[in-house]
Structure formats: structure tokens, C-alpha cells
Write a protein that holds these residues in place. Structure first.
Motif, short mmCIF file in Angstrom:
data_model
loop_
_atom_site.label_atom_id
_atom_site.label_comp_id
_atom_site.label_asym_id
_atom_site.label_seq_id
_atom_site.Cartn_x
_atom_site.Cartn_y
_atom_site.Cartn_z
N ALA A 258 -16.24 -11.98 -1.50
CA ALA A 258 -16.08 -13.08 -2.46
C ALA A 258 -15.42 -14.30 -1.84
CB ALA A 258 -15.26 -12.60 -3.67
N GLY A 259 -14.91 -14.17 -0.62
CA GLY A 259 -14.36 -15.33 0.08
C GLY A 259 -13.05 -15.84 -0.48
N LEU A 260 -12.16 -14.94 -0.86
CA LEU A 260 -10.90 -15.35 -1.48
C LEU A 260 -9.80 -15.66 -0.47
CD1 LEU A 260 -10.66 -12.83 -4.46
CD2 LEU A 260 -11.76 -15.07 -4.37
N ARG A 261 -9.99 -15.29 0.80
CA ARG A 261 -8.94 -15.54 1.78
C ARG A 261 -8.69 -17.04 1.90
NH1 ARG A 261 -6.48 -12.62 5.52
NH2 ARG A 261 -7.90 -10.85 5.22
N GLY A 262 -7.44 -17.43 1.76
CA GLY A 262 -7.10 -18.85 1.82
C GLY A 262 -7.25 -19.60 0.51
N ALA A 263 -7.67 -18.89 -0.55
CA ALA A 263 -7.90 -19.55 -1.84
C ALA A 263 -6.70 -19.47 -2.77
CB ALA A 263 -9.12 -18.94 -2.53
N GLY A 264 -5.59 -18.87 -2.31
CA GLY A 264 -4.42 -18.76 -3.18
C GLY A 264 -4.56 -17.70 -4.25
N VAL A 265 -5.43 -16.71 -4.01
CA VAL A 265 -5.65 -15.62 -4.97
C VAL A 265 -5.09 -14.33 -4.39
CG1 VAL A 265 -7.34 -14.30 -6.29
CG2 VAL A 265 -7.74 -16.74 -5.84
N ARG A 266 -4.11 -13.77 -5.05
CA ARG A 266 -3.54 -12.49 -4.66
C ARG A 266 -4.27 -11.39 -5.42
NH1 ARG A 266 1.41 -9.45 -6.43
NH2 ARG A 266 1.43 -10.89 -8.18
N THR A 267 -4.68 -10.32 -4.75
CA THR A 267 -5.39 -9.23 -5.42
C THR A 267 -4.52 -7.98 -5.47
OG1 THR A 267 -6.46 -8.44 -3.41
CG2 THR A 267 -7.59 -10.17 -4.64
N VAL A 268 -4.59 -7.29 -6.61
CA VAL A 268 -3.77 -6.10 -6.82
C VAL A 268 -4.65 -5.00 -7.43
CG1 VAL A 268 -1.75 -5.11 -7.97
CG2 VAL A 268 -1.72 -7.51 -7.24
N ARG A 269 -4.76 -3.89 -6.74
CA ARG A 269 -5.51 -2.74 -7.26
C ARG A 269 -4.67 -2.01 -8.29
NH1 ARG A 269 -4.94 2.44 -5.45
NH2 ARG A 269 -6.61 3.94 -5.95
N ILE A 270 -5.28 -1.70 -9.45
CA ILE A 270 -4.60 -0.92 -10.49
C ILE A 270 -5.26 0.46 -10.53
CG2 ILE A 270 -3.88 -0.81 -12.89
CD1 ILE A 270 -2.79 -3.24 -11.34
N PRO A 271 -4.56 1.49 -10.09
CA PRO A 271 -5.16 2.83 -10.05
C PRO A 271 -5.22 3.47 -11.43
CG PRO A 271 -2.89 2.92 -9.32
CD PRO A 271 -3.21 1.46 -9.54
N ASP A 272 -6.11 4.46 -11.55
CA ASP A 272 -6.19 5.30 -12.76
C ASP A 272 -6.56 4.54 -14.01
OD1 ASP A 272 -5.39 7.53 -11.21
OD2 ASP A 272 -3.28 6.96 -11.45
N VAL A 273 -7.30 3.43 -13.86
CA VAL A 273 -7.83 2.69 -15.01
C VAL A 273 -9.28 2.34 -14.72
CG1 VAL A 273 -5.60 1.72 -15.68
CG2 VAL A 273 -7.09 0.43 -14.13
N ASN A 274 -10.05 2.08 -15.78
CA ASN A 274 -11.41 1.58 -15.61
C ASN A 274 -11.49 0.15 -16.14
OD1 ASN A 274 -12.08 1.70 -18.51
ND2 ASN A 274 -12.15 3.92 -18.25
N HIS A 275 -12.71 -0.40 -16.16
CA HIS A 275 -12.89 -1.80 -16.52
C HIS A 275 -12.35 -2.11 -17.92
CE1 HIS A 275 -14.78 -5.75 -16.51
NE2 HIS A 275 -15.30 -5.48 -17.69
N TYR A 276 -12.40 -1.14 -18.83
CA TYR A 276 -11.90 -1.35 -20.19
C TYR A 276 -10.42 -1.02 -20.31
CZ TYR A 276 -16.76 -1.84 -21.71
OH TYR A 276 -18.06 -2.27 -21.87
N THR A 277 -10.03 0.13 -19.78
CA THR A 277 -8.64 0.57 -20.00
C THR A 277 -7.63 -0.22 -19.17
OG1 THR A 277 -8.87 2.36 -18.37
CG2 THR A 277 -9.34 2.89 -20.68
N ILE A 278 -8.09 -1.01 -18.21
CA ILE A 278 -7.16 -1.91 -17.53
C ILE A 278 -6.58 -2.91 -18.53
CG2 ILE A 278 -8.87 -3.65 -16.83
CD1 ILE A 278 -7.34 -3.92 -14.18
#
Length: 308
Positions: A258-278
Motif C-alpha cells: 500500500a506504500g505507507l512507508r513515509g506517509a505518517g501512518v502507524r500500523t498496529v495488528r489487533i490479534p484475535d479479532v476479525n473485520h467486524y469484531t475489531i
């Protein structure tokens, strides 16, 4: 578990009035967060987050154009139309607040990035929840086929009718993403989607709006917005997918693409959830609330280094 009390509001936008829910803060002067739902969802999907915030901020969530109590708003639809609606909502409901924190789940995250780019004076830090960073769509699929492939039963139900509210509840309880994750808040959220009379209840989502929005997700303007944000952003991504499958919408390789490096976007993985339950589960809602409280503190606009 009971739903958190909220106010129902109407805000003038092009073509009519946009419906919104507001969970007020317990103290005057508390930060304000505007929160946006997914492509076939509604404002009450943010109910669990409102509970987790526990009155420490004012949370405002609109029913986006073509959904729930905003289903009567006419087109044109599309991500840009939603972005402009959200700017109008922030101007009407957040006077004197300066740049407010903007959050979005799924399609709402893409709306959030475009709203921030189009209206940088309105919005400060962004919290993107399992959305907002795109990747190319398969060229051989039609827009409807692509939507059905991605969101599955959520798209299929738009052409269905239900004899009563219990049948609609059963439809959603059978969805793999909600297995073992049902609550009164989830029930209130899905029931807000129904309109009509028994035995011909149906979703409030206008299929023409969903189609237009789905096609708009893959335009260059929308896909590039996350790389051109005027404020820092955090992207929380779910470990599992829309049908609770092991492959989530994102993973490290897709985020890198997605080309986020240098875009000021920090990414955080949330374990044990799906697209809805997040968003709708206790674990995910608690994580979102934590990040919203952090982002809304004075001085939180300092960019964080991206982690992809």
C-alpha cells in the motif's frame, strides 16, 4: 450488556439532512471524535466503542448517506460525497473545536482519509480501523461481483426480505464473524438497519449507494488519500477476515504494497479479532477506545513513525 445512551441529531447537507448519533462526554470541554461506519453498516456499529470510551470524549457517528436514518438522502453517492457530508457535520456539531479526531471502520476509513485530504482544516489525527489503505482490485470482476466477493452476506442481504426482526437476527447470528460474539449492542446495531413492515422487512441500505461507494473505493483519488494525509494516522488491522477466516483484509505484505512507508501512518495488528469484531467486540472496541483517547490528547498530532 446494555447499549449506551445517545442523542439522535440531524445536520443539513446537500439534498437534505444527515442523521447522526452523539454520545456526549461527561465533562464540558472534552475532546470530540467523529466516527464513520462501513459500507453496509450504520452509526450504531460504534456503540461498543462508545461504551468503552465511558464518557471521556464526545463521540459523534453519522448514518452515512443512503443508510439507516440517512437512507432518504439522494445521490450522487460516492466516497467524495460522504467526505463532504462529514465535513458539513463537523462544522455544524463541532464549532470551536478546531481540528477534531476522525475515525473510520472499513469503508468509513477510506471516507476518513479523503475527508482529511479534502478538508484539512476540519480534521486532525485519524484512526483507521481495518480500512483506509487500498490495494488494486481484480480487473476481471464487475463492481457487484467484487463487492459480493469481499463482503459476502452483507451485500447479499440488500436484495433480501425478512418476515420479522427475529429472522434478521438469525441471519446475522449465522454469520461466521459473529459466532460467539453476539451482544445487545450488536443486536441494536443490526436492528437499526431494518425498514418496512412485517413480513417484508428489508435493509435500509440503498443498493445504488452501495454500488457507487464500492466502485469509488478503487479510484486513484481515494486510494492515494492515505499517502497524502495532512495529519498523522494510526491504522488498526484485524488478524482475521470478514468471514472470520485466518487471512485478514490486511497483512504485513499488503500493507507494504500500500506504500505507507513515509506517509505518517502507524500500523498496529489487533490479534484475535476479525473485520467486524475489531469494532463490535469487547477486545476490539477497547483497543479503538484506547487509541482514540491517546489521539485526542493535546499534543497527540506529533507524527508517529510508521511500522510497515
Amino acid at each position: 450488556m446494555t447499549t449506551t445512551p445517545y442523542e439522535e441529531l440531524r445536520v443539513p447537507v446537500t439534498g437534505g439532512a444527515l442523521a447522526a448519533l452523539r454520545w456526549p462526554a461527561h465533562e464540558a470541554g472534552a475532546p470530540v471524535v467523529v466516527a464513520l461506519h462501513g459500507i453496509t453498516a450504520n452509526a450504531l456499529s460504534w456503540g461498543p466503542v462508545a461504551r468503552a470510551l465511558a464518557g471521556r470524549v464526545t463521540l459523534i457517528a453519522p448514518d452515512l448517506r443512503g443508510r439507516a436514518a440517512s437512507s432518504g438522502l439522494p445521490g450522487p453517492y460516492g466516497i467524495a460525497a460522504h467526505a463532504d457530508d462529514v465535513a458539513a457535520l463537523a462544522g455544524a456539531l463541532c464549532p470551536g473545536q478546531g481540528r477534531v479526531v476522525l475515525a473510520g471502520h472499513s469503508m468509513g476509513a477510506f471516507v476518513a482519509t479523503l475527508a482529511a485530504v479534502r478538508h484539512p482544516e476540519r480534521f486532525g489525527p485519524l484512526l483507521l480501523v481495518d480500512g483506509g489503505a487500498g490495494f488494486p482490485a481484480p480487473a476481471h470482476l464487475s463492481p457487484d461481483a467484487l463487492l459480493s466477493a469481499v463482503i459476502g452476506p452483507a451485500m447479499d442481504r440488500l436484495s433480501m426480505t425478512f418476515p420479522d426482526r427475529a429472522a434478521y437476527r438469525s441471519f446475522w447470528q449465522a454469520h461466521p464473524a459473529f459466532a460467539g460474539a453476539w451482544s445487545a449492542e450488536v443486536d441494536a446495531y443490526i436492528q437499526r438497519d431494518l425498514t418496512g413492515r412485517e413480513p417484508l422487512l428489508r435493509s435500509t441500505c440503498r443498493i445504488d449507494a452501495v454500488r457507487a461507494d464500492g466502485a469509488g473505493l478503487f479510484t486513484e483519488e481515494v486510494l492515494s488519500a492515505v499517502r497524502n494525509l495532512p495529519a498523522p494516522a494510526t491504522l488498526l488491522w484485524a488478524e482475521r477476515g470478514l468471514m472470520n477466516e485466518p487471512q485478514g483484509l490486511y497483512d504485513e505484505s499488503r500493507l507494504k504494497a500500500a506504500g505507507l512507508r513515509g506517509a505518517g501512518v502507524r500500523t498496529v495488528r489487533i490479534p484475535d479479532v476479525n473485520h467486524y469484531t475489531i469494532l463490535t467486540g469487547d477486545t476490539g472496541a477497547g483497543e479503538i477506545a484506547h487509541h482514540l483517547l491517546t489521539d485526542s490528547r493535546p499534543g497527540s498530532a506529533t507524527p508517529s513513525p510508521p511500522t510497515v
